[in-house]
Enzyme design. Structure first.
Site, mmCIF file in Angstrom:
data_model
loop_
_atom_site.group_PDB
_atom_site.id
_atom_site.type_symbol
_atom_site.label_atom_id
_atom_site.label_comp_id
_atom_site.label_asym_id
_atom_site.label_seq_id
_atom_site.Cartn_x
_atom_site.Cartn_y
_atom_site.Cartn_z
ATOM 1 C CG HIS A 24 44.448 42.920 38.480
ATOM 2 N ND1 HIS A 24 44.606 42.744 37.152
ATOM 3 C CD2 HIS A 24 45.094 43.764 38.986
ATOM 4 C CE1 HIS A 24 45.525 43.681 36.899
ATOM 5 N NE2 HIS A 24 45.897 43.912 38.041
ATOM 6 N N GLY A 83 41.268 58.252 49.538
ATOM 7 C CA GLY A 83 41.171 56.923 49.727
ATOM 8 C C GLY A 83 41.835 55.969 50.839
ATOM 9 N N GLY A 135 43.987 48.637 33.780
ATOM 10 C CA GLY A 135 44.636 49.787 33.265
ATOM 11 C C GLY A 135 46.042 49.418 32.547
ATOM 12 N N GLY A 160 41.627 52.490 51.825
ATOM 13 C CA GLY A 160 41.916 51.295 50.868
ATOM 14 C C GLY A 160 42.978 50.661 50.654
ATOM 15 C CE LYS A 183 42.270 46.243 37.362
ATOM 16 N NZ LYS A 183 42.325 47.484 38.130
#
Length: 268
Positions: A156, A10, A166, A13, A160
């Protein structure tokens, strides 16, 4: 000892970029490859130039097999299905797999655990030192204050995709362990309408999404005449990347297995 050679999953990202920068600034570890999904804008770019540092001579690819050839480790903050596939590749190749992906199902976690029989996997919902220290405090406080209600609030950024976060679930698990409870049967994820009084012993979660908030978590222990609040605020994604780098270097000397950030930090 030679540098630990890492493949960045990723890479295009936000966490992929943070991981590239963290490795470039750390001794004993180097980015050997970086990859992203087919068609991602990052594909074809130099990994260093993409994240605003000097060129690393590593071109981001969409070919996972090519990216993993010659790698010792994978840093992976992507998506559950992708992390499961990478765990299987790590097992097949005997690699280190650092997994910061959240939102995994029980089946995903079971597949990652199976892969850990042949790979060194460190999986955590949060790689920060502060959060992992906070987990111990939450467990201790929940045990010491059995009559206090536990509520967990997290916020967040608006991109998200999983909720609760988490980290929030890790905090809930810590509180549940402190009281010898099963979080699955004692958590309350949604309150809407006429809910009736709060069920004794439940652990509540509230989720906020908006703007570019990196991560904020608050654990509230509310008693009959006082309230305790334990907070963690992430100001920069670099703290997660630094933890992931630390985990990768630690895992180099471990046997195959599934580890947590608490293992890395010696908190277990």
């Amino acid at each position: 000892m030679s540098d630990l050679k890492v493949a960045i999953a990723g890479a295009g990202g936000k966490m992929g970029a943070a991981n590239i920068r963290a490795i470039a600034a750390s001794p004993g570890i180097t980015v050997i490859s970086a990859f992203d999904r087919a068609g991602a804008p990052a594909v074809g770019r130099d990994a260093g130039e993409l994240v605003g540092i000097e060129a690393l001579g590593v071109t981001i690819t969409d070919d996972v097999a090519t990216a993993l050839a010659g790698a010792d480790a994978i840093l992976d903050f992507t998506a559950p299905a992708n992390s499961v596939a990478l765990a299987k590749e790590a097992a097949r190749r005997g690699l280190i797999h650092i997994v910061g992906t959240t939102g995994c199902s029980e089946a995903d976690d079971a597949a990652i655990l199976e892969a850990a029989s042949s790979a060194r996997i460190v999986k955590s919902g949060n790689f920060s030192l502060g959060v992992n220290l906070l987990l111990g405090l939450i467990k201790q406080a929940a045990a010491a204050l059995p009559g206090f209600d536990v509520e967990i609030l997290e916020m967040h950024h608006n991109k998200k995709v999983d909720a609760p976060s988490g980290t929030a679930l890790m905090l809930g698990e810590a509180a549940a362990r402190g009281r010898n409870l099963d979080l699955k049967t004692h958590s309350v994820r949604v309150r809407d309408g006429h809910t009736g009084p709060r069920e004794t012993g439940s652990i509540g979660f509230a989720t906020l999404r908006g703007g570019n908030v990196i991560g904020e978590h608050r654990v509230i222990l509310a008693g009959p005449s006082e309230r305790i609040e334990l907070n963690h605020i992430a100001d920069n994604r670099a703290l997660f990347a630094d933890g992931a780098v630390r985990a990768a270097l630690w895992a180099r000397d471990q046997q195959p297995g599934l580890y947590s950030m608490a293992d890395v930090l010696g908190l277990n």
